[in-house]
Motif scaffolding. Structure first.
Motif, PDB file in Angstrom:
ATOM      1  N   ARG B 199      38.241  34.771  29.410  1.00  0.00           N
ATOM      2  CA  ARG B 199      38.276  35.767  30.459  1.00  0.00           C
ATOM      3  C   ARG B 199      37.263  36.883  30.176  1.00  0.00           C
ATOM      4  O   ARG B 199      36.593  37.380  31.079  1.00  0.00           O
ATOM      5  CB  ARG B 199      39.683  36.341  30.590  1.00  0.00           C
ATOM      6  N   GLN B 200      37.157  37.231  28.889  1.00  0.00           N
ATOM      7  CA  GLN B 200      36.215  38.294  28.521  1.00  0.00           C
ATOM      8  C   GLN B 200      34.779  37.935  28.847  1.00  0.00           C
ATOM      9  O   GLN B 200      33.979  38.796  29.177  1.00  0.00           O
ATOM     10  CB  GLN B 200      36.342  38.610  27.031  1.00  0.00           C
ATOM     11  N   GLN B 201      34.457  36.638  28.744  1.00  0.00           N
ATOM     12  CA  GLN B 201      33.076  36.249  29.077  1.00  0.00           C
ATOM     13  C   GLN B 201      32.871  36.215  30.590  1.00  0.00           C
ATOM     14  O   GLN B 201      31.799  35.881  31.071  1.00  0.00           O
ATOM     15  CB  GLN B 201      32.712  34.897  28.442  1.00  0.00           C
ATOM     16  N   GLY B 202      33.922  36.548  31.362  1.00  0.00           N
ATOM     17  CA  GLY B 202      33.769  36.673  32.807  1.00  0.00           C
ATOM     18  C   GLY B 202      34.207  35.457  33.585  1.00  0.00           C
ATOM     19  O   GLY B 202      33.885  35.324  34.748  1.00  0.00           O
ATOM     20  N   THR B 203      34.889  34.542  32.914  1.00  0.00           N
ATOM     21  CA  THR B 203      35.330  33.325  33.587  1.00  0.00           C
ATOM     22  C   THR B 203      36.796  33.461  33.994  1.00  0.00           C
ATOM     23  O   THR B 203      37.630  33.868  33.199  1.00  0.00           O
ATOM     24  CB  THR B 203      35.164  32.113  32.651  1.00  0.00           C
ATOM     25  N   THR B 204      37.073  33.146  35.233  1.00  0.00           N
ATOM     26  CA  THR B 204      38.436  33.176  35.745  1.00  0.00           C
ATOM     27  C   THR B 204      39.158  31.902  35.285  1.00  0.00           C
ATOM     28  O   THR B 204      38.545  30.836  35.228  1.00  0.00           O
ATOM     29  CB  THR B 204      38.411  33.239  37.279  1.00  0.00           C
ATOM     30  N   VAL B 205      40.445  32.036  34.941  1.00  0.00           N
ATOM     31  CA  VAL B 205      41.159  30.896  34.372  1.00  0.00           C
ATOM     32  C   VAL B 205      42.388  30.546  35.212  1.00  0.00           C
ATOM     33  O   VAL B 205      43.159  31.432  35.592  1.00  0.00           O
ATOM     34  CB  VAL B 205      41.630  31.205  32.933  1.00  0.00           C
ATOM     35  N   ILE B 206      42.548  29.261  35.528  1.00  0.00           N
ATOM     36  CA  ILE B 206      43.825  28.796  36.050  1.00  0.00           C
ATOM     37  C   ILE B 206      44.349  27.788  35.050  1.00  0.00           C
ATOM     38  O   ILE B 206      43.614  26.884  34.647  1.00  0.00           O
ATOM     39  CB  ILE B 206      43.699  28.090  37.410  1.00  0.00           C
ATOM     40  N   LEU B 207      45.593  27.951  34.591  1.00  0.00           N
ATOM     41  CA  LEU B 207      46.099  26.913  33.718  1.00  0.00           C
ATOM     42  C   LEU B 207      47.448  26.391  34.153  1.00  0.00           C
ATOM     43  O   LEU B 207      48.296  27.128  34.630  1.00  0.00           O
ATOM     44  CB  LEU B 207      46.111  27.348  32.233  1.00  0.00           C
ATOM     45  N   ILE B 208      47.569  25.065  34.018  1.00  0.00           N
ATOM     46  CA  ILE B 208      48.854  24.404  34.216  1.00  0.00           C
ATOM     47  C   ILE B 208      49.491  24.357  32.855  1.00  0.00           C
ATOM     48  O   ILE B 208      48.838  23.989  31.876  1.00  0.00           O
ATOM     49  CB  ILE B 208      48.643  22.956  34.704  1.00  0.00           C
ATOM     50  N   GLU B 209      50.745  24.747  32.770  1.00  0.00           N
ATOM     51  CA  GLU B 209      51.341  24.727  31.442  1.00  0.00           C
ATOM     52  C   GLU B 209      52.852  24.573  31.524  1.00  0.00           C
ATOM     53  O   GLU B 209      53.488  25.065  32.439  1.00  0.00           O
ATOM     54  CB  GLU B 209      50.971  26.025  30.706  1.00  0.00           C
ATOM     55  N   HIS B 210      53.411  23.860  30.543  1.00  0.00           N
ATOM     56  CA  HIS B 210      54.868  23.734  30.468  1.00  0.00           C
ATOM     57  C   HIS B 210      55.468  24.728  29.487  1.00  0.00           C
ATOM     58  O   HIS B 210      56.656  24.995  29.515  1.00  0.00           O
ATOM     59  CB  HIS B 210      55.248  22.309  30.048  1.00  0.00           C
ATOM     60  N   ASN B 211      54.608  25.241  28.608  1.00  0.00           N
ATOM     61  CA  ASN B 211      55.087  26.175  27.602  1.00  0.00           C
ATOM     62  C   ASN B 211      55.281  27.557  28.264  1.00  0.00           C
ATOM     63  O   ASN B 211      54.359  28.354  28.359  1.00  0.00           O
ATOM     64  CB  ASN B 211      54.058  26.242  26.475  1.00  0.00           C
ATOM     65  N   VAL B 212      56.502  27.807  28.746  1.00  0.00           N
ATOM     66  CA  VAL B 212      56.764  29.002  29.552  1.00  0.00           C
ATOM     67  C   VAL B 212      56.524  30.282  28.741  1.00  0.00           C
ATOM     68  O   VAL B 212      55.942  31.249  29.225  1.00  0.00           O
ATOM     69  CB  VAL B 212      58.195  28.977  30.133  1.00  0.00           C
ATOM     70  N   GLY B 213      56.940  30.239  27.459  1.00  0.00           N
ATOM     71  CA  GLY B 213      56.717  31.401  26.597  1.00  0.00           C
ATOM     72  C   GLY B 213      55.257  31.802  26.577  1.00  0.00           C
ATOM     73  O   GLY B 213      54.904  32.974  26.719  1.00  0.00           O
TER      74      GLY B 213
END
Lengths: 302, 261
Positions: B199-213
């Motif tokens: 994110r710091q390098q300016g890239t937007t992130v979408i992640l699918i994840e099961h690890n709710v924590g």
């Protein structure tokens, strides 16, 4: 020099080089880009017939004919490569096999290709009015071979080679990295086909007479086994595979070895190729010079 | 508000099954968005629509001011959306460095001719690609593995290499499909740190994840899909406390049974 070299040996070397050029083109399509082709002889035939038609029927200069033949083979190979966009692997093998058969039957029946009679009187190219001798033609073919080895080497390390590698390994990944897989697959067929076009044109001017028998399935299958045995995706592999398998039967002929009846040498040849394929697939599936299959050690540990 | 990605009314049906149903989604520039939901909720289908592998039956996707609905996967990548896969997809027989270099494909221009003739431009480009790939490997502490075949790496490192490959061309947006799957808590932590770096390098992130924590701690916003429908969208802590979300995850019936005992 002509006097003391047996012209028969010269011819063998010329045909060997032409076969290596064919092998390099096929390796580009199948080894580098991963598109199985069982119809490579079609591209070879297109090159041979094009130059024959231009030089004999239209009367163009042989050099110009060769050049046009290569361009035509490039374009037609791209078109014949289009099925690779729809089908993969074994289906592609069968599709290209079919295209090869169609091409051969076209050569055999079309008027423009001389039908079953083929085309005769294909002129030897000349330089400043001097017709190339056998040795000079050998030199020409050798130079062309060296240039094409260099071209393939550079291509394999270029952006194109990178795209082909990715396509061969995983098309979904290739696309997700921004690679237009359709474009690069067609380009592989076009360039690999153009190599075969060069080989075909050189062959036609060497033998001066061509007919459809030369450009059949047997040649396509033989070439594929040569390239696979040598090692897909390597230049050394093609040099080795084509040389060994092409020269082996000639050794029997030249040294007049009587173990086998020379009249049946072609039959024995196919048996030998088939046997070698089976052995290679069992013990070295990536070919003599193919990249080694990575060790599975760590994967097991995980 | 500058929306980088705007998806409207996205629907995808497979035969009688509606895998994704009228989903709207807006992603802001520089956001870390978590996409969660039970198995079969349509998360990966949603990614596959966004990356052009599937064409949506309905709906419209705007990215960076361009309508990318119906774009092919390679065109989407060239717009600056890169992804990783749920089941890691590296070129396993090729070195880590080669895999990373592949991520820079869209930025190289030297074609066949300049490569064949070894023109300066193509040599310079090769050098630049090698340098940039190496720099990223250094940043991720993977230089020791640069020449190792990717398939020989540990699972965690394969994930990192795959993310690096998606990251190396500085895309506008990166999609991570279950990046923490199969990772231990230490690896998950270093993954979270990596995502923040991205994110710091300016890239937007979408992640699918099961690890709710992990997603609650990492994401700016959570979106929950259930049976292809968006059932929640907002602040991570609020979203996971949302009864509808809990029910989607645990299942209403089982809850009743437990209470009934």
């Amino acid at each position: 020099m002509e006097g003391w070299i047996n012209p028969y040996y010269l011819d063998i070397i010329v045909f060997l080089f032409i076969n290596i050029i064919l092998g390099l083109g096929l390796n580009l399509i199948t080894g580098y880009a991963g598109q199985v082709s069982l119809g490579h002889a079609a591209f070879y035939g297109i090159g041979a017939y094009s130059t024959a038609i231009f030089s004999v029927k239209i009367g163009l200069n042989p050099w110009l004919s060769i050049l046009l033949a290569v361009i035509i083979t490039f374009l037609l190979s791209a078109i014949l490569g289009l099925p690779s966009l729809r089908v993969r692997e074994d289906f592609l093998a069968i599709t290209t096999l079919g295209l090869g058969l169609i091409a051969q039957s076209f050569f055999k029946n079309a008027k423009i290709t001389g039908g079953a009679y083929g085309i005769d009187g294909i002129p030897m190219p000349s330089i400043f009015g001097h017709e190339l001798t056998d040795v000079e033609y050998l030199l020409l073919v050798f130079i062309v071979l060296l240039v094409l080895i260099y071209v393939l080497h550079r291509l394999s390390r270029s952006k194109l080679g990178q795209a082909w590698t990715a396509i061969q390994e995983d098309e979904v990944v290739a696309q997700s990295m921004g690679i237009n897989t359709l474009y690069y697959k067609v380009l592989a067929f076009a360039i690999g086909g153009a190599f075969a076009g060069v080989a075909g044109a050189l062959f036609a001017h060497k033998v001066s007479f061509i007919s459809s028998d030369t450009f059949g399935f047997t040649l396509s299958a033989t070439l594929l086994s040569m390239v696979v045995i040598g090692g897909l995706g390597t230049i050394r592999g093609t040099l080795f595979g084509v040389s060994v398998l092409y020269l082996l039967p000639e050794v029997f002929r030249i040294f007049d070895i009587k173990i086998i009846d020379p009249n049946y040498i072609d039959t024995y040849k196919m048996i030998l190729y088939g046997l070698l394929m089976v052995i290679m697939m069992r013990y070295r599936p990536k070919g003599v010079f193919g990249r080694k299959i990575r060790h599975q050690k760590r994967a097991v540990k995980d | 508000m500058d929306a980088l990605l705007e998806m409207k009314g996205i629907t995808k049906r497979f035969g009688g099954l509606t895998a994704v149903d009228q989903v709207d989604l807006i992603v802001k520039k520089g956001e870390i968005l978590g996409l969660i939901g039970p198995n079969g909720a349509g998360k990966t289908t949603f990614f596959n629509i966004l990356t052009g592998i599937y064409r949506p039956d309905q709906g419209n996707i705007q990215f960076n001011g361009t309508d990318i609905t119906g774009f092919k996967p390679y065109q989407i990548a060239n717009q600056g959306i890169f992804r990783t896969f749920q089941n890691i997809r590296l070129l396993k027989d090729y070195s880590v460095l080669d895999n990373i270099k592949l991520g820079l494909f869209r930025q190289t221009k030297a074609g066949a001719w300049s490569s064949i003739f070894g023109l300066r431009r193509s040599r310079e480009e090769e050098k630049k690609v090698a340098e940039e790939s190496w720099a990223l490997l250094e940043r991720l502490g993977l230089t020791d593995l640069a020449n190792e075949a990717a398939g020989n790496l540990s699972y965690g490192n394969q994930r990192r290499v795959e993310i690096a490959r998606a990251l190396v061309s500085h895309p506008e947006m990166i999609l991570l499909d279950e990046p923490a799957a199969g990772m231990n808590s230490e690896e998950v932590e270093s993954l979270s740190a990596l995502v923040r770096q991205i994110r710091q390098q300016g890239t937007t992130v979408i992640l699918i994840e099961h690890n709710v924590g992990m997603v609650v701690e990492l994401c700016d916003r959570l979106v929950v899909l259930d049976h292809g429908v968006k059932i929640a969208d907002g602040d991570p802590n609020q979203v996971v406390a949302n009864p509808a979300v809990i029910e989607a995850y645990i299942g209403g019936q089982e809850v009743t049974e437990v209470v009934g005992d």
